[in-house]
Design a protein around this motif. Sequence first.
Motif, PDB file in Angstrom:
ATOM      1  N   LEU A  85       0.955  -1.054   0.049  1.00 42.13           N
ATOM      2  CA  LEU A  85      -0.161  -0.131  -0.091  1.00 42.13           C
ATOM      3  C   LEU A  85       0.939   1.233  -0.014  1.00 42.13           C
ATOM      4  CD1 LEU A  85      -3.007  -0.946   2.565  1.00 42.13           C
ATOM      5  CD2 LEU A  85      -3.157  -0.497   0.279  1.00 42.13           C
ATOM      6  N   LEU A  86       1.993   1.242   1.022  1.00 45.46           N
ATOM      7  CA  LEU A  86       2.681   2.511   0.950  1.00 45.46           C
ATOM      8  C   LEU A  86       3.678   2.510  -0.357  1.00 45.46           C
ATOM      9  CD1 LEU A  86       4.178   4.617   2.418  1.00 45.46           C
ATOM     10  CD2 LEU A  86       5.675   3.061   3.362  1.00 45.46           C
ATOM     11  N   GLY A  87       3.955   1.374  -0.963  1.00 45.03           N
ATOM     12  CA  GLY A  87       4.853   1.342  -2.283  1.00 45.03           C
ATOM     13  C   GLY A  87       3.741   1.940  -3.376  1.00 45.03           C
ATOM     14  N   TYR A  88       2.767   1.612  -3.358  1.00 42.22           N
ATOM     15  CA  TYR A  88       1.583   2.006  -4.465  1.00 42.22           C
ATOM     16  C   TYR A  88       1.712   3.595  -4.578  1.00 42.22           C
ATOM     17  CZ  TYR A  88      -2.740   2.241  -7.251  1.00 42.22           C
ATOM     18  OH  TYR A  88      -3.661   2.493  -8.193  1.00 42.22           O
ATOM     19  N   ILE A  89       1.350   3.978  -3.094  1.00 39.28           N
ATOM     20  CA  ILE A  89       0.989   5.403  -2.847  1.00 39.28           C
ATOM     21  C   ILE A  89       2.468   6.141  -3.422  1.00 39.28           C
ATOM     22  CG2 ILE A  89       0.901   7.357  -1.112  1.00 39.28           C
ATOM     23  CD1 ILE A  89      -0.906   5.230   0.482  1.00 39.28           C
ATOM     24  N   LEU A  90       3.736   5.602  -3.010  1.00 39.96           N
ATOM     25  CA  LEU A  90       4.899   6.382  -3.218  1.00 39.96           C
ATOM     26  C   LEU A  90       5.184   6.387  -4.577  1.00 39.96           C
ATOM     27  CD1 LEU A  90       7.059   5.472  -0.299  1.00 39.96           C
ATOM     28  CD2 LEU A  90       6.130   7.336  -0.642  1.00 39.96           C
ATOM     29  N   SER A  91       4.863   5.257  -5.446  1.00 44.01           N
ATOM     30  CA  SER A  91       5.247   4.855  -6.987  1.00 44.01           C
ATOM     31  C   SER A  91       4.233   5.731  -7.746  1.00 44.01           C
ATOM     32  CB  SER A  91       5.165   3.455  -7.134  1.00 44.01           C
ATOM     33  OG  SER A  91       4.174   3.001  -7.060  1.00 44.01           O
ATOM     34  N   ARG A  92       3.030   5.963  -7.337  1.00 45.11           N
ATOM     35  CA  ARG A  92       2.006   6.675  -8.189  1.00 45.11           C
ATOM     36  C   ARG A  92       2.075   8.260  -7.761  1.00 45.11           C
ATOM     37  NH1 ARG A  92       1.948   1.468  -9.005  1.00 45.11           N
ATOM     38  NH2 ARG A  92       0.304   0.635 -10.350  1.00 45.11           N
ATOM     39  N   GLY A  93       2.568   8.526  -6.573  1.00 45.85           N
ATOM     40  CA  GLY A  93       2.656   9.810  -6.012  1.00 45.85           C
ATOM     41  C   GLY A  93       3.880  10.582  -6.577  1.00 45.85           C
ATOM     42  N   PRO A  94       5.061  10.706  -5.573  1.00 45.11           N
ATOM     43  CA  PRO A  94       6.196  11.375  -6.005  1.00 45.11           C
ATOM     44  C   PRO A  94       7.155  10.560  -6.598  1.00 45.11           C
ATOM     45  CG  PRO A  94       6.257  11.002  -3.599  1.00 45.11           C
ATOM     46  CD  PRO A  94       4.689  10.506  -4.106  1.00 45.11           C
ATOM     47  N   GLY A  95       6.867   9.169  -6.615  1.00 41.88           N
ATOM     48  CA  GLY A  95       7.801   8.319  -7.317  1.00 41.88           C
ATOM     49  C   GLY A  95       8.830   7.845  -6.413  1.00 41.88           C
ATOM     50  N   LEU A  96       9.680   7.059  -6.971  1.00 46.52           N
ATOM     51  CA  LEU A  96      10.786   6.351  -6.166  1.00 46.52           C
ATOM     52  C   LEU A  96      12.008   6.661  -7.075  1.00 46.52           C
ATOM     53  CD1 LEU A  96       8.659   3.267  -5.299  1.00 46.52           C
ATOM     54  CD2 LEU A  96       9.302   4.897  -3.696  1.00 46.52           C
ATOM     55  N   PRO A  97      13.235   6.657  -6.297  1.00 50.50           N
ATOM     56  CA  PRO A  97      14.437   6.611  -6.955  1.00 50.50           C
ATOM     57  C   PRO A  97      14.415   5.617  -8.154  1.00 50.50           C
ATOM     58  CG  PRO A  97      14.615   6.484  -4.651  1.00 50.50           C
ATOM     59  CD  PRO A  97      13.439   6.001  -4.748  1.00 50.50           C
ATOM     60  N   ASN A  98      14.910   6.302  -9.298  1.00 53.66           N
ATOM     61  CA  ASN A  98      15.072   5.587 -10.456  1.00 53.66           C
ATOM     62  C   ASN A  98      13.825   4.698 -10.986  1.00 53.66           C
ATOM     63  OD1 ASN A  98      17.903   6.278 -10.532  1.00 53.66           O
ATOM     64  ND2 ASN A  98      18.400   4.576  -9.353  1.00 53.66           N
ATOM     65  N   TYR A  99      12.715   5.201 -10.379  1.00 47.67           N
ATOM     66  CA  TYR A  99      11.401   4.560 -10.914  1.00 47.67           C
ATOM     67  C   TYR A  99      10.090   5.406 -10.941  1.00 47.67           C
ATOM     68  CZ  TYR A  99       7.540   1.391 -10.867  1.00 47.67           C
ATOM     69  OH  TYR A  99       6.793   0.216 -11.361  1.00 47.67           O
ATOM     70  N   SER A 100      10.037   5.972 -12.252  1.00 46.15           N
ATOM     71  CA  SER A 100       8.951   7.132 -12.372  1.00 46.15           C
ATOM     72  C   SER A 100       7.955   6.499 -13.376  1.00 46.15           C
ATOM     73  CB  SER A 100       9.535   8.296 -12.869  1.00 46.15           C
ATOM     74  OG  SER A 100      10.389   8.032 -13.757  1.00 46.15           O
ATOM     75  N   ASP A 101       8.049   5.448 -13.556  1.00 45.42           N
ATOM     76  CA  ASP A 101       7.264   4.819 -14.708  1.00 45.42           C
ATOM     77  C   ASP A 101       5.553   4.646 -14.378  1.00 45.42           C
ATOM     78  OD1 ASP A 101       9.361   4.009 -15.872  1.00 45.42           O
ATOM     79  OD2 ASP A 101       9.250   1.847 -15.670  1.00 45.42           O
ATOM     80  N   ASP A 102       5.303   4.656 -12.845  1.00 50.07           N
ATOM     81  CA  ASP A 102       3.957   4.589 -12.505  1.00 50.07           C
ATOM     82  C   ASP A 102       3.466   6.106 -11.996  1.00 50.07           C
ATOM     83  OD1 ASP A 102       3.282   1.940 -13.128  1.00 50.07           O
ATOM     84  OD2 ASP A 102       4.103   1.129 -11.413  1.00 50.07           O
ATOM     85  N   ILE A 103       4.249   7.278 -11.924  1.00 53.66           N
ATOM     86  CA  ILE A 103       3.653   8.195 -11.406  1.00 53.66           C
ATOM     87  C   ILE A 103       2.464   8.815 -11.995  1.00 53.66           C
ATOM     88  CG2 ILE A 103       4.113  10.862 -11.258  1.00 53.66           C
ATOM     89  CD1 ILE A 103       6.908  10.216 -10.676  1.00 53.66           C
ATOM     90  N   GLY A 104       1.481   9.125 -11.403  1.00 58.51           N
ATOM     91  CA  GLY A 104       0.210   9.333 -11.891  1.00 58.51           C
ATOM     92  C   GLY A 104      -0.787   8.248 -12.232  1.00 58.51           C
ATOM     93  N   ASN A 105      -0.085   6.849 -12.306  1.00 56.23           N
ATOM     94  CA  ASN A 105      -1.089   5.934 -12.857  1.00 56.23           C
ATOM     95  C   ASN A 105      -1.792   5.259 -11.688  1.00 56.23           C
ATOM     96  OD1 ASN A 105      -1.856   3.827 -14.363  1.00 56.23           O
ATOM     97  ND2 ASN A 105       0.053   2.732 -14.577  1.00 56.23           N
ATOM     98  N   TRP A 106      -2.786   5.974 -11.126  1.00 53.78           N
ATOM     99  CA  TRP A 106      -3.516   5.585 -10.022  1.00 53.78           C
ATOM    100  C   TRP A 106      -4.820   4.524 -10.249  1.00 53.78           C
ATOM    101  CZ3 TRP A 106      -1.902   6.956  -5.428  1.00 53.78           C
ATOM    102  CH2 TRP A 106      -0.985   8.052  -5.155  1.00 53.78           C
ATOM    103  N   THR A 107      -5.182   4.547 -11.695  1.00 53.91           N
ATOM    104  CA  THR A 107      -6.229   3.791 -11.774  1.00 53.91           C
ATOM    105  C   THR A 107      -5.773   2.384 -12.815  1.00 53.91           C
ATOM    106  OG1 THR A 107      -6.588   4.919 -13.799  1.00 53.91           O
ATOM    107  CG2 THR A 107      -7.894   5.589 -12.166  1.00 53.91           C
ATOM    108  N   GLU A 108      -4.737   1.848 -12.545  1.00 54.29           N
ATOM    109  CA  GLU A 108      -4.312   0.648 -13.185  1.00 54.29           C
ATOM    110  C   GLU A 108      -5.238  -0.341 -12.853  1.00 54.29           C
ATOM    111  OE1 GLU A 108      -0.242  -2.099 -13.593  1.00 54.29           O
ATOM    112  OE2 GLU A 108      -0.198  -0.626 -11.859  1.00 54.29           O
ATOM    113  N   PRO A 109      -5.842  -1.312 -13.625  1.00 56.55           N
ATOM    114  CA  PRO A 109      -6.506  -2.441 -13.111  1.00 56.55           C
ATOM    115  C   PRO A 109      -6.043  -3.222 -11.988  1.00 56.55           C
ATOM    116  CG  PRO A 109      -7.059  -1.971 -15.261  1.00 56.55           C
ATOM    117  CD  PRO A 109      -5.831  -1.070 -14.902  1.00 56.55           C
ATOM    118  N   LEU A 110      -4.904  -3.870 -12.421  1.00 53.00           N
ATOM    119  CA  LEU A 110      -4.113  -4.812 -11.403  1.00 53.00           C
ATOM    120  C   LEU A 110      -3.718  -4.117 -10.015  1.00 53.00           C
ATOM    121  CD1 LEU A 110      -3.337  -7.481 -11.093  1.00 53.00           C
ATOM    122  CD2 LEU A 110      -1.063  -6.837 -11.961  1.00 53.00           C
ATOM    123  N   GLY A 111      -3.202  -2.807 -10.243  1.00 53.31           N
ATOM    124  CA  GLY A 111      -2.948  -1.909  -9.003  1.00 53.31           C
ATOM    125  C   GLY A 111      -4.178  -1.798  -8.185  1.00 53.31           C
ATOM    126  N   LEU A 112      -5.545  -1.495  -8.888  1.00 55.21           N
ATOM    127  CA  LEU A 112      -6.778  -1.132  -7.947  1.00 55.21           C
ATOM    128  C   LEU A 112      -7.036  -2.478  -7.235  1.00 55.21           C
ATOM    129  CD1 LEU A 112      -8.736   0.985 -10.440  1.00 55.21           C
ATOM    130  CD2 LEU A 112      -7.301   1.631  -8.211  1.00 55.21           C
TER     131      LEU A 112
END
Length: 139
Positions: A85-112
Amino acid sequence: MSSQRTARGPQAMWVARSAGALLCLAVAAIHVKDQGGVTTTRDPHYIGVAYHVLEIVAVVAAALLLVGLVRVGWLLAAGVAAGPLLGYILSRGPGLPNYSDDIGNWTEPLGLVSLAVEGALLLLSVSVTRSLLHRRTQY
């Protein structure tokens, strides 16, 4: 009346443990699918390692719940739920170091689906742990 409550207690706990184990296994399966298989490691490497650790811990937590080691099983189950849950929020929000692919991708079906499963697991594990602690302090 009290014997009826006593008889339902172990059955209710078994149902909760079984549900917790299934939810842990669902978290593991979702992350295996998301990473592309058991032998695949996502990029960046630390994300891939985190996926593998989560999957292993989820299977261990499920096994512990099923064999009756409930204190550590529920503690691990809470971590299996809270970590992603924390990883989802961080990866979709500010992003993680060297990992910005999912920034803003809040509605990905598998993620939901993952959020729903992890949320249910977190609520169940916190609720049961609280109940176990409350029961322990009564005696």
